[in-house]
Each structure stands twice: as C-alpha cells, then as structure tokens.
Design a protein around this motif. Structure first.
Motif, PDB file in Angstrom:
ATOM      1  N   ARG A  17      55.797   9.075   6.266  1.00  0.00           N
ATOM      2  CA  ARG A  17      55.923   9.223   4.821  1.00  0.00           C
ATOM      3  C   ARG A  17      57.393   9.120   4.426  1.00  0.00           C
ATOM      4  O   ARG A  17      58.282   9.525   5.175  1.00  0.00           O
ATOM      5  N   ARG A  31      46.418  -2.915  -5.535  1.00  0.00           N
ATOM      6  CA  ARG A  31      47.418  -2.553  -6.533  1.00  0.00           C
ATOM      7  C   ARG A  31      47.464  -3.561  -7.674  1.00  0.00           C
ATOM      8  O   ARG A  31      47.607  -4.752  -7.450  1.00  0.00           O
ATOM      9  N   VAL A  62      56.053   0.575  -8.147  1.00  0.00           N
ATOM     10  CA  VAL A  62      55.586   1.945  -7.901  1.00  0.00           C
ATOM     11  C   VAL A  62      55.508   2.633  -9.254  1.00  0.00           C
ATOM     12  O   VAL A  62      56.519   2.833  -9.929  1.00  0.00           O
ATOM     13  N   GLU A  89      53.359   7.925  -8.541  1.00  0.00           N
ATOM     14  CA  GLU A  89      52.864   7.381  -7.271  1.00  0.00           C
ATOM     15  C   GLU A  89      53.866   7.547  -6.129  1.00  0.00           C
ATOM     16  O   GLU A  89      53.585   7.129  -5.001  1.00  0.00           O
ATOM     17  N   GLU A  90      55.020   8.104  -6.394  1.00  0.00           N
ATOM     18  CA  GLU A  90      56.100   8.105  -5.394  1.00  0.00           C
ATOM     19  C   GLU A  90      55.684   8.749  -4.074  1.00  0.00           C
ATOM     20  O   GLU A  90      56.113   8.290  -2.993  1.00  0.00           O
ATOM     21  N   ALA A  99      53.029   8.503  -2.539  1.00  0.00           N
ATOM     22  CA  ALA A  99      52.211   7.609  -1.721  1.00  0.00           C
ATOM     23  C   ALA A  99      53.060   6.643  -0.901  1.00  0.00           C
ATOM     24  O   ALA A  99      52.538   5.913  -0.051  1.00  0.00           O
ATOM     25  N   LEU A 100      54.365   6.641  -1.138  1.00  0.00           N
ATOM     26  CA  LEU A 100      55.255   5.735  -0.402  1.00  0.00           C
ATOM     27  C   LEU A 100      55.291   6.086   1.085  1.00  0.00           C
ATOM     28  O   LEU A 100      55.418   7.251   1.456  1.00  0.00           O
ATOM     29  N   MET A 128      53.550   0.548   0.026  1.00  0.00           N
ATOM     30  CA  MET A 128      52.439   1.242  -0.627  1.00  0.00           C
ATOM     31  C   MET A 128      51.137   0.699  -0.050  1.00  0.00           C
ATOM     32  O   MET A 128      51.046  -0.489   0.289  1.00  0.00           O
ATOM     33  N   SER A 147      47.839  -1.135   0.408  1.00  0.00           N
ATOM     34  CA  SER A 147      47.337  -2.300  -0.306  1.00  0.00           C
ATOM     35  C   SER A 147      45.825  -2.319  -0.405  1.00  0.00           C
ATOM     36  O   SER A 147      45.255  -2.686  -1.409  1.00  0.00           O
ATOM     37  N   TYR A 201      49.464  -3.033   3.842  1.00  0.00           N
ATOM     38  CA  TYR A 201      50.446  -2.462   2.934  1.00  0.00           C
ATOM     39  C   TYR A 201      51.180  -3.556   2.169  1.00  0.00           C
ATOM     40  O   TYR A 201      51.349  -4.687   2.653  1.00  0.00           O
TER      41      TYR A 201
END
Length: 739
Positions: A594, A674, A679, A683-684, A686-687, A701, A703, A712
């Motif tokens: 993460r 997406r 982003v 949603e940050e 989820a990075l 992120m 996909s 991704y």
C-alpha cells in the motif's frame, strides 16, 4: 527622464524625446544622444572595476531610445554606428521572418532599456530590452571587449530573393560530402524514397518515382501549422497541396510538369533554395506521400528517407506552411563596421544553434523531432542567417560556431546527430539515455491528429531497434513496448510529469496507462534521473496486443520470433515497431505494498509544507505519532508518511476532475473498470505501489480489467525518496498485470 516617466509617454510624445541627434566621437564614429546613455553605463562599470577588479553585478537600467522605430531611423538616417549594432542584435534574436517584422509593429513601440552586466572574469555585456509597462517584449545582447575582434563579413544585401551568400553554403555542403564520414557512417541504404519531386526550370516541378540508383535529394522539415489558429483558406491550401491518387497511382497532374506557384509558400521557397544549391530533387511529405498510401508503412520508413538524404532543410524561419521561408534579411541592411565607445569594442553575438533548434515554431510539432534526429546533415534556415550541422562540424553563416570538427571524440549532447552516432557505435547504456532524452523532447510537442502519436516517432523506434540488432540475424531480447523498451523496462517506466495533466485529455484509448504515449499532447515530462533497478523487479511477458492486423493474444511464439528474425534486415525493425505500438497489457513482477497506511489520516498540504526562501520541505511537528497523507490539488503531488518514519512524495499523472464522480461498486464490493485515469478525491487509500528501482516506484490503482485478475492502472510515480529507503523492506513480491 526616468524609465517609469518615459513609459508613461504616448507614442506621439516619444518623438519629443529625441535620442537620435548625432555627432562624431573621439573615434570618428557617429554617436547619437542615446549612445551617451550607454557611455554612462560604461562609466559606471569603470568605477566598479576600479573598486574591485572581480566585481560581478548589473548596473541600473537606462533608456537609450524611445522605441525600435527610432532606433531603426537613427541607424539608417543618422548613421549611428552603435545603433546599427544594437539594431542588428535585436534582429539576430528573431528566429522567424515574422518575428523580425513584429519589431516594427506600432503596438510594440516601447522604450529600449540598456543594462551593463559585469562578470567576475572581467567580461562585460550590454543587455538590451524593449519593455512595455507589463512585460519585456524583445531582448538582445551586445558583447563588450577591450580588444578589437574580427569584423563579420558582410552578407549579400538587396531586395527580394535569397539574399544569402550561397557560395559559402555550397562550400560547406561540398566539404561535408567530400571530406567528412557522414555519408559512410550514417547512410541507411542505397534506396531512394518511393516518390521524389524533380525540380524543373522556370518554377516548375514534376513528381517522379525514386530512381533505381541513389540520387542526391533534399528533405524539407517544416510545420504545417495549427488549423485552429489559421484562416480556413490557408489550411485548405496546405491540404490541397497533397498529391491525390487514382487506382493507387498519383494523379496525372502531378506526374506531368506543374507550376510550383500552386504550392504553399514554404514549399515554394524550399524548392528555390534546393535548386539554387545545385540539387535536382526534393522530398516533401505532403507531396511525396500520395493520399491513399499506407501512411503507417511510410512513417516507419522515415529513418531511411532522412538517413539517405543529401541534407535536411529545416524551415526555422516559418511558423506554418503558408509562410515564406525566405524573408528580407533586415539584420544585414547596414554594412558591418567596428564600433568603439569609451575604449570598449562592441560586437554582435551569435545565437546558439540549440536556441534555433528548440525555440523555432517547427520544433513545436511532433513530426519534426524524428526528422531532425534521423538526419546526418541538417541545414537550419532562420529569418536572418542559416546554420549547418553535421556529425563533424557546425557552421553559422558568416563564421564557424563553437562546435568544431570532433576529431574522433564522442559528440556532445547538444549535437542533433547524437542519436545517430550512438546508433552507430551501439553504446547500449547511452542509447537508452538518448531515448529518454527523445521522450522528454517529444511529449511537449503538438499534433494535428492525436492518433498519430506513435507514427510521428516510428522512424526513431525502428532505428533504435536496428541499432541493437545490427549483428545480422542474431536473436535479440529487445522489444518495443508502446514507446518503452523491454531491456530497460523498469527505468523506462519511471517517467513522470512535471505537473499533473488534465484527465479529460488523456490518450489512454491510444496507449496503455503505463506508457507516456497515453498522456495528453503538450505535457512536459521528466525521464532522466539516477536510477538503479531493484533486484526484485522483473519484466515477465507481453500479455495482450490489441490490433486489427496482429492477432497475438499472448507472448510471441518461437515460430513468430523466427519469422521476424529471418526477415529482411531493413524491414525487421519496422515489424517490431508496428507490433510494439499495439501492446496493451504486460505482466511484471516486483515488491508490492500500500502507498498509504490503512489508518492514515488526510491532512491539508498547507499544514505540512515548509518554506524558507527558495527552500521547500515539510514540517510534521503537528503529527509526530500519526500515519498521515496529503495531496496538492494544484500540481498533483501526493505525500504519504507513517508515524515516526520518513515521508514519500509521489507525482500523480492527472489532476482529479472538478466534478468528481465515484465508481459504482459491484456486488462483491470491487469497483468497476476505472472511468477516469485520475485518482478521485477520497480514493487515495486505494493506491498501491510497485517497486521499480532502489528509489523509484509506480503508483497504481486496481483496474479489474476483464480477463486479467490482479490488474492495475498506472496513476503516477514516486522518485528519489531518500527519507524512506526502507519503504519496501519485508514486502511481498507479486506478479501483476499493468494495463
């Protein structure tokens, strides 16, 4: 009168502020009242030098003429020698003919300010500027010297026409073709282009098939222009110059003798220059690639078209195809003459070749990058003088430039032929460096049609591949992957944008997210930084190629590879390039984690940013024991910091849309594919990140691309996180799909 007071005068009042009254000075030269202002600057410089011989700094500004028209009048009518040099200095800074004409526009008639700059080395320079109340409109410089320097030879003067000493240019071209190794080193093949324009007498030409044996031909590199900023009639004229076809053959009107007056002005003048230099053939893309021709195939052959040419003529003096290439060379209206004020000799400086290359309108177009980098010999035709560049010498009209014959040493980076030299020597590391330099030069450029993003660089990709396959039929591991190269894939993935782009202009329908080809047009990128690949990263395979003419659904088979490798050497790189532009999904392996801790708290960027003058850093004093993250909404930077650890700062590729819309969750709680490459706010967390190098990672992120589990989309990158070198310690190594 002060600068502020003068700038408040109206154009009608400027005539009252007469700087143009002349009288002879102690050197028997005509000197105007404006020159006395420059003498005051020189007197100031003498005082500083007496106090400190190593003094470095600039004088206060003084006005030496009310406007450019007054300066022009003083140089012409009053005969002031200093004003003639200053007038020429302004003109020599203008690359196009139109820029030189702009000096005389009524709206540009503002005071001419002069500043004396002293260097600690003892050198001094007169800096000149035409300033409106809101901006500097034009600038120039005149070099000052204690010793006289050779006076530049006079350029041929006159009215319309070439107005250039073509005898000197002919000698330069002849010297290169007869005494340099440019042809033997860089010529690609003995094949001519499919079609050439044969130049006939009395302003006529004829389209002809390239002869079976090699001929000397010139290639024109020019800007068509932007259809959105020019009259519709001009764009129609450019488009209509294209050669039409009937049943796959050029129309008879082009195969017969036709008048060159039918063509746009840049083409007309390029044909005139080519004929005046003694060449009978010229290649112009719009004419010599007939409509209906397979453009993809022709684009991939550009390395051959430009590599085999006698030289490439770059139309640096025109902004669009309907501009003249040839202009009145106003800088040479007056005779060159030595000029001296208060014991100092004034000398015009030469505009560096790189300034002509990188600041002319032609350099803003994507197609022209490969035209320059694939050309062993290049003639840059600017509004006031020409520049010649080959692998062994660079020459400017009326005198040699600083770059002299290379005497066998490696070419400096500023040389346009560096890419060809590295292709010839086969230095793999430097060749990859040069490709990254090409990427940085390519992404800020514009295209009329975004779909041509791959085609406009195809010739460079073909040449790059063949440079690595130059040992004949040997098998090589290199692959072209949507603008990147497999053998150094981790490093090529580590590109970044200077500032986040508009997600609505993304080209991810053309290229995958992990390729810089998917960025919008005219975006500045960074590709060159210290990079050492992580021992955990590995390129696994090409997984999906989405193309109507290639039907691969996985990695190429041995049979496929054999077919490519036994193909004709010239065509092999072309086949690799065509396949590479259609690569969409790749599988890679690396350490994975993460980017932001699950219990991380968002804080504002302003609350942690620390500024002291020009120094920028962070202040986490308010959050010593918290996991936090912050996002700069203006430029796309994003920061993650775990409690009691160093921070990692990433750069997102795109800004979040202002009308944020969040993906609708599926039944299993996972987001759909997406809807935007950005982003979104919220949603940050989820990075995730994939390690590329010891201090480089991709920001990804999920996909959820159908058929590709664990896939991704790239959304950014983090480079150079020295405060958190252990970011990936103990993290799992995974295989993932990049889409």
């Amino acid at each position: 009168m002060s600068l502020t007071q003068t700038m408040m005068l109206s154009p009608q009042q400027w005539s009252l502020n007469d700087f143009s009254r002349t009288r002879p000075n102690e050197y028997c030269q005509r000197q105007c009242r404006g020159c006395r202002e420059i003498c005051e600057l020189l007197r100031w410089g003498e005082v500083q030098r007496r106090r400190d011989s190593a003094y470095q700094g600039s004088s206060p500004s003084r006005i030496m003429h009310s406007n450019y028209l007054e300066l022009d009048l003083c140089a012409g009518v009053s005969g002031c020698d200093t004003c003639r040099i200053i007038r020429r200095a302004f003109l020599l800074e203008q690359i196009t003919g139109g820029d030189a004409e702009r000096l005389e526009y009524p709206t540009n008639q503002w005071p001419i300010c002069a500043v004396l700059r002293l260097a600690s080395s003892g050198d001094s320079q007169l800096l000149l500027a035409i300033k409106s109340p809101h901006a500097t409109l034009f600038s120039a410089a005149v070099q000052l010297s204690d010793e006289p320097r050779p006076v530049l030879r006079d350029a041929t003067r006159g009215g319309a026409g070439l107005r250039s000493d073509l005898g000197e240019l002919c000698r330069v071209i002849h010297d290169c073709h007869n005494n340099h190794e440019c042809s033997s080193r860089y010529r690609w093949s003995r094949r001519n282009p499919t079609w050439l324009l044969k130049i006939l007498p009395d302003h006529h030409a004829q389209l002809t098939e390239g002869p079976a044996t090699p001929v000397d031909y010139v290639v024109l590199s020019y800007s068509w222009g932007d259809p959105a900023t020019m009259p519709a009639a001009e764009w129609a004229k450019i488009k209509s110059a294209g050669t039409k076809t009937i049943n796959g053959r050029p129309v008879p009107e082009r195969l017969r003798r036709f008048s060159t007056w039918e063509l746009p002005e840049t083409m007309q003048d390029a044909i005139a220059v080519t004929a005046a230099l003694g060449f009978s053939y010229i290649w112009i893309d719009n004419i010599c690639i007939p409509k209906g021709t397979n453009w993809d195939t022709e684009a991939a052959r550009m390395h051959e078209v430009y590599g085999n040419a006698a030289f490439t003529l770059v139309a640096s003096s025109s902004s669009k195809a309907t501009d003249n290439l040839l202009h009145d060379r106003l800088a040479w209206t007056h005779r060159n003459k030595a000029c001296k004020l208060r014991g100092m000799w004034l000398q015009n400086t030469q505009m560096p070749l790189d300034q002509v290359r990188l600041q002319s309108p032609v350099s803003q177009r994507a197609w022209t990058l490969q035209e320059e980098r694939l050309s062993p010999r290049t003639l840059y035709w600017s509004g006031q003088r020409w520049y010649w560049s080959c692998a062994e010498r660079q020459v400017v009209e009326l005198g040699d430039m600083e770059c002299q014959p290379s005497t066998g040493e490696s070419i400096t980076r500023s040389c346009p032929q560096r890419f060809l030299e590295l292709c010839r020597t086969g230095d793999e590391h430097q060749l990859h460096d040069e490709w990254l330099d090409i990427v940085e030069a390519y992404t800020p450029r514009d295209l009329v049609a975004a779909k041509d993003r791959f085609l406009a660089i195809a010739g460079l990709a073909v040449r790059f591949y063949n440079a690595k396959a130059d040992n004949g039929g040997a098998m090589i591991t290199e692959e072209y992957l949507a603008g990147l190269w497999k053998d150094n894939f981790a490093r090529h993935l580590a590109w970044s944008v200077e500032s986040a782009a508009n997600a609505g202009q993304s080209l991810q329908h053309i290229a995958p997210s992990w390729s810089w080809m998917s960025l919008p047009l005219q975006v500045n990128t960074r590709t060159k930084h210290a990079f050492k690949q992580s021992e955990h990263f590995q390129f696994v395979s090409v997984v999906h190629i989405d193309t109507p003419h290639h039907h691969h659904t996985g990695s190429p088979t041995d049979t496929d590879s054999e077919k490519v490798m036994v193909a004709n050497f010239v065509n092999r790189g072309q086949a690799v390039e065509e396949r590479g532009r259609d690569v969409k999904v790749v599988q890679v392996q690396g350490r994975f984690r993460r980017f932001i801790a699950g219990n991380g708290r968002e804080v504002s960027w302003r609350s942690i940013e620390w500024k002291r003058g020009s120094r920028l850093s962070f202040d986490f004093g308010a959050f010593p024991d918290e996991h936090i993250y912050a996002r700069n909404k203006a430029d796309g930077r994003i920061m993650s910091r775990d409690a009691h650890s160093g921070e990692v700062v990433g750069q997102l590729d795109y800004l979040a849309p202002s009308d944020d819309h969040h993906p609708v969750p599926l039944d299993d709680g996972r987001p759909k594919t997406r809807p935007t490459p950005a982003v979104l706010d919220g949603e940050e967390k989820a990075l995730v990140c994939l390690e590329l190098g010891e201090s480089a990672m991709l920001l990804l992120m999920p996909s959820r691309k159908p058929g590709y589990p664990d896939s991704y989309t790239r959304v950014g990158v983090a480079i150079g996180y020295g405060n958190r070198k252990g970011f990936f310690y103990g993290c799992e190594t995974r295989r993932v799909y990049l889409c």
